[in-house]
Design a protein around this motif. Sequence first.
Motif, PDB file in Angstrom:
ATOM      1  N   THR A  43       1.100  -1.400  -0.062  1.00 13.74           N
ATOM      2  CA  THR A  43       0.118  -0.115  -0.218  1.00 13.74           C
ATOM      3  C   THR A  43       0.927   1.490   0.094  1.00 13.74           C
ATOM      4  OG1 THR A  43      -0.803   0.221   2.268  1.00 13.74           O
ATOM      5  CG2 THR A  43      -2.116  -1.052   1.392  1.00 13.74           C
ATOM      6  N   ARG A  44       2.235   0.863  -0.392  1.00 13.33           N
ATOM      7  CA  ARG A  44       2.870   2.237  -0.094  1.00 13.33           C
ATOM      8  C   ARG A  44       3.235   3.286   1.184  1.00 13.33           C
ATOM      9  NH1 ARG A  44       4.665   2.286  -5.444  1.00 13.33           N
ATOM     10  NH2 ARG A  44       3.509   0.766  -7.151  1.00 13.33           N
ATOM     11  N   ILE A  45       2.891   2.606   1.943  1.00 14.68           N
ATOM     12  CA  ILE A  45       2.563   3.188   3.326  1.00 14.68           C
ATOM     13  C   ILE A  45       4.335   3.176   3.831  1.00 14.68           C
ATOM     14  CG2 ILE A  45       2.425   3.583   6.036  1.00 14.68           C
ATOM     15  CD1 ILE A  45      -0.479   2.454   5.160  1.00 14.68           C
ATOM     16  N   VAL A  46       5.022   2.046   3.376  1.00 10.15           N
ATOM     17  CA  VAL A  46       6.549   1.956   3.933  1.00 10.15           C
ATOM     18  C   VAL A  46       7.285   1.702   2.994  1.00 10.15           C
ATOM     19  CG1 VAL A  46       5.884   1.929   6.329  1.00 10.15           C
ATOM     20  CG2 VAL A  46       6.091  -0.798   5.253  1.00 10.15           C
ATOM     21  N   SER A  47       8.481   1.767   3.367  1.00 11.01           N
ATOM     22  CA  SER A  47       9.174   1.378   1.641  1.00 11.01           C
ATOM     23  C   SER A  47      10.814   0.507   1.807  1.00 11.01           C
ATOM     24  CB  SER A  47      10.276   2.137   1.026  1.00 11.01           C
ATOM     25  OG  SER A  47       9.062   3.062   0.501  1.00 11.01           O
ATOM     26  N   ILE A  48      10.673  -0.567   1.628  1.00 10.51           N
ATOM     27  CA  ILE A  48      11.642  -1.155   1.709  1.00 10.51           C
ATOM     28  C   ILE A  48      12.945  -1.349   1.028  1.00 10.51           C
ATOM     29  CG2 ILE A  48      11.330  -3.169   1.053  1.00 10.51           C
ATOM     30  CD1 ILE A  48      12.425  -5.320   2.948  1.00 10.51           C
ATOM     31  N   PHE A  49      14.670  -0.761   1.849  1.00 12.81           N
ATOM     32  CA  PHE A  49      16.002  -0.683   0.857  1.00 12.81           C
ATOM     33  C   PHE A  49      16.876  -1.671   1.482  1.00 12.81           C
ATOM     34  CE2 PHE A  49      13.370   3.318   1.361  1.00 12.81           C
ATOM     35  CZ  PHE A  49      13.154   4.221   0.206  1.00 12.81           C
ATOM     36  N   LEU A  50      17.792  -1.647   0.574  1.00 11.25           N
ATOM     37  CA  LEU A  50      18.945  -2.694   0.693  1.00 11.25           C
ATOM     38  C   LEU A  50      20.209  -1.578   1.356  1.00 11.25           C
ATOM     39  CD1 LEU A  50      19.694  -6.105   0.368  1.00 11.25           C
ATOM     40  CD2 LEU A  50      20.067  -5.214  -1.974  1.00 11.25           C
ATOM     41  N   GLY A  51      20.770  -2.192   2.657  1.00 12.09           N
ATOM     42  CA  GLY A  51      21.596  -1.904   2.768  1.00 12.09           C
ATOM     43  C   GLY A  51      23.380  -2.841   2.258  1.00 12.09           C
ATOM     44  N   ASN A  52      23.681  -2.415   2.854  1.00 12.27           N
ATOM     45  CA  ASN A  52      25.740  -2.808   2.481  1.00 12.27           C
ATOM     46  C   ASN A  52      25.141  -4.300   3.406  1.00 12.27           C
ATOM     47  OD1 ASN A  52      26.104  -0.598   0.810  1.00 12.27           O
ATOM     48  ND2 ASN A  52      27.706   0.063   2.391  1.00 12.27           N
ATOM     49  N   GLY A  53      25.306  -5.475   2.592  1.00 10.31           N
ATOM     50  CA  GLY A  53      26.230  -6.792   3.000  1.00 10.31           C
ATOM     51  C   GLY A  53      24.996  -8.276   3.166  1.00 10.31           C
ATOM     52  N   PHE A  54      24.966  -8.870   3.437  1.00 11.23           N
ATOM     53  CA  PHE A  54      23.490  -9.863   3.256  1.00 11.23           C
ATOM     54  C   PHE A  54      23.250  -9.767   4.358  1.00 11.23           C
ATOM     55  CE2 PHE A  54      22.322 -14.708   4.201  1.00 11.23           C
ATOM     56  CZ  PHE A  54      21.913 -14.666   3.032  1.00 11.23           C
ATOM     57  N   ASN A  55      21.219  -9.788   4.140  1.00  6.86           N
ATOM     58  CA  ASN A  55      19.859  -9.600   4.964  1.00  6.86           C
ATOM     59  C   ASN A  55      20.859  -8.223   5.835  1.00  6.86           C
ATOM     60  OD1 ASN A  55      18.909 -12.154   4.004  1.00  6.86           O
ATOM     61  ND2 ASN A  55      19.657 -13.353   5.756  1.00  6.86           N
ATOM     62  N   ASN A  56      20.413  -7.168   5.389  1.00  7.00           N
ATOM     63  CA  ASN A  56      20.774  -6.233   5.887  1.00  7.00           C
ATOM     64  C   ASN A  56      19.673  -5.565   4.500  1.00  7.00           C
ATOM     65  OD1 ASN A  56      21.274  -3.900   7.061  1.00  7.00           O
ATOM     66  ND2 ASN A  56      23.446  -3.877   6.089  1.00  7.00           N
ATOM     67  N   PHE A  58      16.454  -2.007   5.541  1.00  5.39           N
ATOM     68  CA  PHE A  58      15.665  -0.664   6.240  1.00  5.39           C
ATOM     69  C   PHE A  58      15.012  -1.225   5.486  1.00  5.39           C
ATOM     70  CE2 PHE A  58      20.067  -0.852   6.678  1.00  5.39           C
ATOM     71  CZ  PHE A  58      20.983  -0.807   8.011  1.00  5.39           C
ATOM     72  N   ILE A  59      13.454  -0.615   7.276  1.00  7.06           N
ATOM     73  CA  ILE A  59      12.513  -0.464   6.120  1.00  7.06           C
ATOM     74  C   ILE A  59      12.094   1.926   6.605  1.00  7.06           C
ATOM     75  CG2 ILE A  59       9.859  -0.266   6.714  1.00  7.06           C
ATOM     76  CD1 ILE A  59      11.476  -2.964   5.824  1.00  7.06           C
ATOM     77  N   THR A  60      11.620   2.058   5.559  1.00  6.87           N
ATOM     78  CA  THR A  60      11.367   3.829   5.573  1.00  6.87           C
ATOM     79  C   THR A  60      10.314   4.313   6.042  1.00  6.87           C
ATOM     80  OG1 THR A  60      12.409   5.812   5.527  1.00  6.87           O
ATOM     81  CG2 THR A  60      12.452   4.419   3.586  1.00  6.87           C
ATOM     82  N   SER A  61       9.037   5.153   6.351  1.00  8.58           N
ATOM     83  CA  SER A  61       7.882   5.785   6.242  1.00  8.58           C
ATOM     84  C   SER A  61       7.969   6.398   4.754  1.00  8.58           C
ATOM     85  CB  SER A  61       8.228   6.119   7.196  1.00  8.58           C
ATOM     86  OG  SER A  61       6.663   7.262   6.458  1.00  8.58           O
ATOM     87  N   THR A  62       6.705   6.459   3.997  1.00 10.57           N
ATOM     88  CA  THR A  62       6.748   6.556   2.181  1.00 10.57           C
ATOM     89  C   THR A  62       6.826   8.774   2.994  1.00 10.57           C
ATOM     90  OG1 THR A  62       4.960   6.201   1.940  1.00 10.57           O
ATOM     91  CG2 THR A  62       6.456   5.044   1.158  1.00 10.57           C
ATOM     92  N   GLU A  63       5.738   8.686   4.066  1.00 11.52           N
ATOM     93  CA  GLU A  63       5.958  10.162   3.781  1.00 11.52           C
ATOM     94  C   GLU A  63       7.496  10.986   4.179  1.00 11.52           C
ATOM     95  OE1 GLU A  63       3.520  10.375   7.845  1.00 11.52           O
ATOM     96  OE2 GLU A  63       1.830   9.709   6.349  1.00 11.52           O
ATOM     97  N   THR A  64       8.489   9.497   4.562  1.00 11.50           N
ATOM     98  CA  THR A  64       9.790  10.638   5.114  1.00 11.50           C
ATOM     99  C   THR A  64      10.144  10.714   4.241  1.00 11.50           C
ATOM    100  OG1 THR A  64       9.689   9.122   7.711  1.00 11.50           O
ATOM    101  CG2 THR A  64      11.426  10.396   6.582  1.00 11.50           C
ATOM    102  N   SER A  65      10.212  10.027   2.956  1.00 14.86           N
ATOM    103  CA  SER A  65      11.121   9.301   1.666  1.00 14.86           C
ATOM    104  C   SER A  65      11.119  10.849   0.933  1.00 14.86           C
ATOM    105  CB  SER A  65      10.358   8.191   0.908  1.00 14.86           C
ATOM    106  OG  SER A  65      11.493   6.874   1.987  1.00 14.86           O
ATOM    107  N   ASN A  66       9.191  10.923   1.284  1.00 10.70           N
ATOM    108  CA  ASN A  66       8.863  11.993   0.230  1.00 10.70           C
ATOM    109  C   ASN A  66       9.172  13.643   0.904  1.00 10.70           C
ATOM    110  OD1 ASN A  66       7.385  10.130  -1.396  1.00 10.70           O
ATOM    111  ND2 ASN A  66       5.630  10.658  -0.214  1.00 10.70           N
ATOM    112  N   GLU A  67       9.090  13.776   2.179  1.00  7.83           N
ATOM    113  CA  GLU A  67       9.063  14.844   3.041  1.00  7.83           C
ATOM    114  C   GLU A  67      11.098  15.211   2.231  1.00  7.83           C
ATOM    115  OE1 GLU A  67       8.667  14.907   7.071  1.00  7.83           O
ATOM    116  OE2 GLU A  67       7.317  14.544   6.837  1.00  7.83           O
ATOM    117  N   THR A  68      12.331  14.184   2.067  1.00  7.55           N
ATOM    118  CA  THR A  68      13.401  13.965   2.129  1.00  7.55           C
ATOM    119  C   THR A  68      13.457  14.374   0.649  1.00  7.55           C
ATOM    120  OG1 THR A  68      13.879  12.203   1.415  1.00  7.55           O
ATOM    121  CG2 THR A  68      14.418  12.980   4.034  1.00  7.55           C
TER     122      THR A  68
END
Length: 70
Positions: A43-56, A58-68
């Motif tokens: 529903t695009r309330i949160v987004s998931i991003f791949l960090g460095n390394g294995f199984n890393n 991160f979850i962030t709010s799409t509202e936070t992503s849009n603000e930045t």
Amino acid sequence: EQERISTLIRSKPTIAFSDIFNPCKNRVHAVFTFLALLDLIQTRIVSIFLGNGFNNFFITSTETSNETAN
């Protein structure tokens, strides 16, 4: 579970994927948490991003992503 995850994301702009599962008491609870997280992503309330390394992940709010982005 969606409300708990949303509250957690609002308290911290970015959270580690594993931190969402720390309160889980058993596997069934973890499955429900994962399904709630998938629904929030779909529903695009949160987004998931791949960090460095294995199984890393991160979850962030799409509202936070849009603000930045603005």
